[in-house]
Design a protein around this motif. Sequence first.
Motif, PDB file in Angstrom:
ATOM      1  N   ILE A   7      -8.408  -3.550   3.141  1.00 49.52           N
ATOM      2  CA  ILE A   7      -7.044  -3.209   3.548  1.00 49.52           C
ATOM      3  C   ILE A   7      -6.640  -4.040   4.761  1.00 49.52           C
ATOM      4  O   ILE A   7      -5.548  -4.613   4.789  1.00 49.52           O
ATOM      5  N   LEU A   8      -7.529  -4.133   5.759  1.00 51.42           N
ATOM      6  CA  LEU A   8      -7.215  -4.935   6.946  1.00 51.42           C
ATOM      7  C   LEU A   8      -7.077  -6.412   6.573  1.00 51.42           C
ATOM      8  O   LEU A   8      -6.143  -7.084   7.010  1.00 51.42           O
ATOM      9  N   ALA A  80      -4.763  -0.870  15.063  1.00 57.86           N
ATOM     10  CA  ALA A  80      -4.987   0.459  14.483  1.00 57.86           C
ATOM     11  C   ALA A  80      -5.912   0.379  13.264  1.00 57.86           C
ATOM     12  O   ALA A  80      -6.797   1.225  13.085  1.00 57.86           O
ATOM     13  N   LEU A  81      -5.701  -0.639  12.412  1.00 59.32           N
ATOM     14  CA  LEU A  81      -6.533  -0.781  11.214  1.00 59.32           C
ATOM     15  C   LEU A  81      -7.975  -1.160  11.543  1.00 59.32           C
ATOM     16  O   LEU A  81      -8.880  -0.910  10.742  1.00 59.32           O
ATOM     17  N   ASP A  82      -8.165  -1.748  12.707  1.00 63.44           N
ATOM     18  CA  ASP A  82      -9.502  -2.180  13.120  1.00 63.44           C
ATOM     19  C   ASP A  82     -10.177  -1.146  14.019  1.00 63.44           C
ATOM     20  O   ASP A  82     -11.139  -1.464  14.709  1.00 63.44           O
ATOM     21  N   ARG A  87      -8.945   5.587   9.651  1.00 63.70           N
ATOM     22  CA  ARG A  87      -9.382   6.598   8.697  1.00 63.70           C
ATOM     23  C   ARG A  87      -8.885   7.994   9.031  1.00 63.70           C
ATOM     24  O   ARG A  87      -9.235   8.963   8.366  1.00 63.70           O
ATOM     25  N   SER A  88      -8.008   8.097  10.036  1.00 66.31           N
ATOM     26  CA  SER A  88      -7.430   9.402  10.369  1.00 66.31           C
ATOM     27  C   SER A  88      -6.360   9.766   9.342  1.00 66.31           C
ATOM     28  O   SER A  88      -5.735   8.900   8.742  1.00 66.31           O
ATOM     29  N   LEU A  99      -4.406   6.671   7.467  1.00 68.04           N
ATOM     30  CA  LEU A  99      -3.466   5.701   8.029  1.00 68.04           C
ATOM     31  C   LEU A  99      -3.612   4.364   7.318  1.00 68.04           C
ATOM     32  O   LEU A  99      -2.617   3.724   6.972  1.00 68.04           O
ATOM     33  N   GLU A 100      -4.857   3.918   7.066  1.00 68.83           N
ATOM     34  CA  GLU A 100      -5.025   2.616   6.426  1.00 68.83           C
ATOM     35  C   GLU A 100      -4.450   2.605   5.015  1.00 68.83           C
ATOM     36  O   GLU A 100      -3.844   1.612   4.604  1.00 68.83           O
TER      37      GLU A 100
END
Length: 193
Positions: A7-8, A80-82, A87-88, A99-100
């Motif tokens: 995803i990132l 945020a993705l890193d 995973r929240s 979130l991802e």
Amino acid sequence: MIPGTSILGRYRARAEAFEAKVANVRSDQWINQSPCAQWTALEVVDHVIEMHGVMLGHPIPRTEDPLTDFREARRQVQEALDSDRARSEVSTPAGPMTLEDHVDQVVSDDLVLHGWDLARATGQDETIPATDVERLWATATAVPADLMERFRTPGAFGPGIEVYGAEIEVPQDAPLQDRLLGYVGRDPMSKSL
């Protein structure tokens, strides 16, 4: 994992391509009409930046420079993705998800489609990478008919929100990119601006 398939990784590749398009907009092109009837080229970029803030739960600080603003939005989403925050769980119109996953399904996909809008509005290369075309086609055509009807209904997910426009008919033998664009409400056969 193959680079760019996480995803990132997918977000980074798409954000890099979008940023390059923003960087190539001449100052006199920001007022050009985009394929999104209600938006100019500048408003397409503003929308993308705004949606980055929606994903993060806060507005992105703005300046007078769209490129600077997009870079800041990109930086914040990548950060945020890193992080563990990726995973929240977040609340979305489609229900709770990480979130991802929310970023991947909304703002990352938006970078592809709105990248095409920006390219069309400013005379840039409109080619969408084949892997993105195939992925977005599979995702869009898998949406159940009742949900797709909501996606095509302006305001169904909140004031001013329109996920997809009405389907534009394109020839069945058209390239998959053109069929995807028509399916999500863009006219790939119209002349570039």
